[in-house]
Design a protein around this motif. Structure first.
Motif, mmCIF file in Angstrom:
data_model
loop_
_atom_site.group_PDB
_atom_site.id
_atom_site.type_symbol
_atom_site.label_atom_id
_atom_site.label_comp_id
_atom_site.label_asym_id
_atom_site.label_seq_id
_atom_site.Cartn_x
_atom_site.Cartn_y
_atom_site.Cartn_z
ATOM 1 N N TYR A 1 0.721 -1.230 0.091
ATOM 2 C CA TYR A 1 0.099 -0.157 -0.004
ATOM 3 C C TYR A 1 0.867 1.193 -0.093
ATOM 4 C CZ TYR A 1 -3.265 3.621 1.253
ATOM 5 O OH TYR A 1 -4.109 4.653 1.259
ATOM 6 N N GLY A 2 0.834 2.170 -1.056
ATOM 7 C CA GLY A 2 1.419 3.462 -1.258
ATOM 8 C C GLY A 2 0.746 4.531 -1.562
ATOM 9 N N PHE B 1 2.945 -7.439 4.451
ATOM 10 C CA PHE B 1 2.385 -6.218 3.978
ATOM 11 C C PHE B 1 3.468 -4.952 4.449
ATOM 12 C CE2 PHE B 1 -0.895 -9.248 4.462
ATOM 13 C CZ PHE B 1 -1.868 -8.884 3.517
ATOM 14 N N ILE B 2 3.289 -4.209 3.380
ATOM 15 C CA ILE B 2 4.023 -2.840 3.289
ATOM 16 C C ILE B 2 3.153 -1.664 3.513
ATOM 17 C CG2 ILE B 2 6.115 -1.468 2.305
ATOM 18 C CD1 ILE B 2 7.397 -3.914 1.480
ATOM 19 N N PHE B 3 3.205 -0.775 4.345
ATOM 20 C CA PHE B 3 2.435 0.362 4.196
ATOM 21 C C PHE B 3 3.349 1.566 4.162
ATOM 22 C CE2 PHE B 3 0.099 -2.930 6.611
ATOM 23 C CZ PHE B 3 -1.203 -2.933 5.946
ATOM 24 N N LEU B 4 3.138 2.183 3.014
ATOM 25 C CA LEU B 4 4.108 3.396 2.913
ATOM 26 C C LEU B 4 3.425 4.759 2.672
ATOM 27 C CD1 LEU B 4 7.158 3.597 0.684
ATOM 28 C CD2 LEU B 4 5.603 5.140 0.419
ATOM 29 N N GLY B 5 3.578 5.582 3.263
ATOM 30 C CA GLY B 5 3.219 7.083 3.176
ATOM 31 C C GLY B 5 2.898 8.167 4.303
ATOM 32 N N GLN B 6 2.151 8.793 4.362
ATOM 33 C CA GLN B 6 1.943 9.895 5.486
ATOM 34 C C GLN B 6 0.630 9.965 5.504
ATOM 35 O OE1 GLN B 6 4.825 12.453 3.495
ATOM 36 N NE2 GLN B 6 3.273 14.023 3.347
ATOM 37 N N GLY B 7 -0.202 10.713 6.528
ATOM 38 C CA GLY B 7 -1.058 11.035 6.890
ATOM 39 C C GLY B 7 -1.927 10.994 8.389
ATOM 40 N N TYR C 1 5.876 -0.492 8.276
ATOM 41 C CA TYR C 1 5.569 0.550 7.782
ATOM 42 C C TYR C 1 6.833 1.437 7.326
ATOM 43 C CZ TYR C 1 4.850 5.765 8.057
ATOM 44 O OH TYR C 1 4.792 7.031 7.851
ATOM 45 N N LEU C 2 6.699 2.294 6.211
ATOM 46 C CA LEU C 2 7.655 3.102 5.449
ATOM 47 C C LEU C 2 7.220 4.444 5.478
ATOM 48 C CD1 LEU C 2 9.076 0.640 2.906
ATOM 49 C CD2 LEU C 2 10.077 0.825 5.223
ATOM 50 N N PRO C 3 7.984 5.433 5.889
ATOM 51 C CA PRO C 3 7.464 6.832 5.706
ATOM 52 C C PRO C 3 7.831 7.070 4.148
ATOM 53 C CG PRO C 3 9.862 6.964 6.665
ATOM 54 C CD PRO C 3 9.328 5.420 6.682
ATOM 55 N N SER C 4 7.114 8.290 3.808
ATOM 56 C CA SER C 4 7.098 8.873 2.400
ATOM 57 C C SER C 4 8.356 8.759 1.845
ATOM 58 C CB SER C 4 6.221 10.020 2.326
ATOM 59 O OG SER C 4 5.076 10.046 2.399
ATOM 60 N N VAL D 1 7.561 -5.099 -5.728
ATOM 61 C CA VAL D 1 6.547 -5.856 -4.957
ATOM 62 C C VAL D 1 5.634 -6.525 -5.874
ATOM 63 C CG1 VAL D 1 6.593 -3.907 -3.115
ATOM 64 C CG2 VAL D 1 4.932 -3.962 -5.267
ATOM 65 N N ASP D 2 4.508 -7.381 -5.099
ATOM 66 C CA ASP D 2 3.865 -8.297 -5.900
ATOM 67 C C ASP D 2 2.442 -7.958 -6.228
ATOM 68 O OD1 ASP D 2 5.884 -10.580 -6.088
ATOM 69 O OD2 ASP D 2 5.775 -10.356 -3.917
ATOM 70 N N VAL D 3 1.725 -7.490 -5.220
ATOM 71 C CA VAL D 3 0.272 -6.932 -5.256
ATOM 72 C C VAL D 3 0.209 -5.409 -4.689
ATOM 73 C CG1 VAL D 3 -2.097 -7.713 -4.322
ATOM 74 C CG2 VAL D 3 -0.192 -9.389 -4.618
ATOM 75 N N GLY D 4 -0.749 -4.693 -5.487
ATOM 76 C CA GLY D 4 -1.106 -3.654 -5.182
ATOM 77 C C GLY D 4 -2.375 -3.355 -4.241
ATOM 78 N N LEU D 5 -2.297 -3.003 -3.077
ATOM 79 C CA LEU D 5 -3.204 -3.065 -2.245
ATOM 80 C C LEU D 5 -3.704 -1.625 -2.030
ATOM 81 C CD1 LEU D 5 -4.268 -5.001 -0.044
ATOM 82 C CD2 LEU D 5 -2.480 -3.910 1.601
ATOM 83 N N PHE D 6 -5.251 -1.333 -1.922
ATOM 84 C CA PHE D 6 -5.903 -0.297 -1.403
ATOM 85 C C PHE D 6 -7.256 -0.448 -0.942
ATOM 86 C CE2 PHE D 6 -8.851 -1.456 -4.904
ATOM 87 C CZ PHE D 6 -9.850 -0.571 -4.575
ATOM 88 N N SER D 7 -7.588 0.703 -0.267
ATOM 89 C CA SER D 7 -8.863 0.635 0.540
ATOM 90 C C SER D 7 -9.750 1.771 0.559
ATOM 91 C CB SER D 7 -8.652 0.248 2.128
ATOM 92 O OG SER D 7 -9.698 0.227 3.040
ATOM 93 N N LEU D 8 -11.118 1.552 0.446
ATOM 94 C CA LEU D 8 -11.968 2.998 0.542
ATOM 95 C C LEU D 8 -12.725 2.758 1.651
ATOM 96 C CD1 LEU D 8 -12.602 3.715 -3.312
ATOM 97 C CD2 LEU D 8 -11.120 5.031 -1.663
ATOM 98 N N SER D 9 -13.158 3.880 2.467
ATOM 99 C CA SER D 9 -14.078 3.711 3.812
ATOM 100 C C SER D 9 -15.375 3.455 3.255
ATOM 101 C CB SER D 9 -14.106 5.200 4.482
ATOM 102 O OG SER D 9 -14.970 5.000 5.352
#
Length: 401
Positions: free
Chosen positions: A225-226, A253-259, A279-282, A295-303
């Motif tokens: 997830y980026g 699972f890798i989560f990269l970003g800010q917020g 978790y990796l920062p931006s 990476v192997d799979v692109g991950l996303f989520s919407l509320s």
């Protein structure tokens, strides 16, 4: 044509998908023979009120602004409210009646309506609003803002100014078009303008540090997830998936970003003692591309609380690299049908955790499925999301007006 492109965040300093998309649009417009000037804020008080520079041939006017990213909400609201005022004060001496033939502005932010009005009046030209989310509506849907409150009316006022100064408004999908027209009683000129991407996959150089070595991973399947880590994404949804996937020794699972929800995901990883998450920062856009290529799979989520039907820009980065898409969306979101029917990924409804887990398990266990799904995603990108077609569509709208 001489075009002004307005956005609240831009390369090379930004790590956000919107900044990357807007730059790709600007470069494509140059390729098609147009002149482009980006108008965007900078935040260094030690620099002049207006900085002029170039990036890949694109002229950039950066006006001085207070911080609007990753700051307390009240401070952000004040500084965003002042965006148009500060921009016009910095650039008005450079704008005459022949400077621009059209203005393209990107929302979010909703606070550029006044600036667009001034540019249109001075240059006697039309404008195109690229509308990517329905703020403040999504904040109300998520429970972050109370409907009918003073703060909602405040944001609605500026939202109205932004819409009123658009000669055409481009939304992301058919469902979004239906919702927007219903909410505005079909009073505004609208069209569908999908998100976009350059179609060239990225190949990291030999000097790029291997992500697997950095994180101590070997033959694990990496779910990545980026992007923005915020309320609109419902990051707890993704952490629950990671928790359920602990039954697979080779899933990471890798989560990269800010917020706003970075603390939440780190707290949940710690609370549930998840060893299959990082978790990796931006990072810079170049580093981001290097990571996507590994990476192997692109991950996303919407509320699940959303009423709008977003197509997250991060999906385009996944598709460029032929990554299978795995995600969950709010009920009725037409993104699910588009991706699933074209076999570009596996998307389910947010809250149906069993289905989300089942989809992830399918990708975990079948390398051929990952490859065929990723290849289908690239074909869908070519068909629907090429920056070449998007740039031409925007220019055509100005020529018709």
């Amino acid at each position: 044509m001489n075009l002004a492109l307005i956005i609240d965040d831009y390369l090379p300093h930004s790590t956000r998908v919107a900044a990357k998309m807007f730059h790709e649009l600007a470069v494509e417009l140059l390729e098609q023979g147009h002149y482009v000037t980006i108008i965007t804020p900078h935040f260094d008080k030690n620099e002049p009120a207006l900085i002029e520079e170039k990036l890949d041939g694109v002229v950039i006017w950066r006006f001085l602004s207070g911080q609007i990213k990753d700051v307390p909400k009240v401070k952000r609201a004040i500084n965003e409210t002042l965006l148009s005022h500060r921009a016009w004060r910095a650039i008005q001496g450079k704008v005459d009646k022949d400077t621009f033939d059209g203005v393209v502005y990107y929302s979010p932010s909703i606070f550029f309506g006044s600036l667009v009005s001034k540019l249109k009046n001075r240059c006697q030209c039309n404008s195109y609003l690229i509308l990517r989310d329905f703020f403040p509506q999504w904040a109300i849907d998520s429970g972050l803002m109370k409907e009918g409150s003073l703060i909602e009316r405040y944001f609605r006022f500026f939202e109205t100014i932004s819409y009123r100064n658009a000669d055409i408004i481009g939304v992301m999908s058919e469902k979004n078009l239906e919702i927007f027209n219903r909410n505005t009683n079909n009073r505004l000129p609208t069209t569908i303008l999908r998100n976009w991407a350059n179609l060239s996959p990225h190949c990291p150089s030999d000097t790029v540090r291997n992500l697997r070595e950095k994180l101590g991973l070997n033959d694990e399947v990496i779910y990545f997830y980026g992007g923005n880590i915020g309320h609109a994404q419902d990051m707890a949804n993704l952490i629950r998936l990671a928790k359920n996937m602990q039954c697979f020794d080779k899933a990471h699972f890798i989560f990269l970003g800010q917020g706003d929800e970075v603390k939440l995901i780190n707290d949940l990883i710690k609370k549930w003692a998840l060893t299959n998450c990082s978790y990796l920062p931006s990072v810079s856009q170049q580093e981001f591309k290097d990571i996507l290529a590994q990476v192997d799979v692109g991950l996303f989520s919407l509320s699940a609380k959303h009423s709008a039907h977003n197509f997250p820009g991060k999906l385009l980065g996944y598709m460029v690299q032929s990554l299978p898409i795995l995600g969950s969306v709010n009920k009725g979101n037409d993104l699910m049908g588009l991706v699933n029917i074209n076999q570009a990924g596996l998307i389910s409804v947010n809250g149906e955790d069993d289905v989300f887990f089942e989809n992830a398990s399918k990708l975990q266990n079948d390398i051929e499925l990952r490859k065929s799904t990723g290849d289908s995603g690239y074909k869908l990108l070519e068909k629907e999301f090429s920056v070449v077609n998007i740039a031409s569509s925007i220019v055509d709208s100005f020529k018709k007006s």
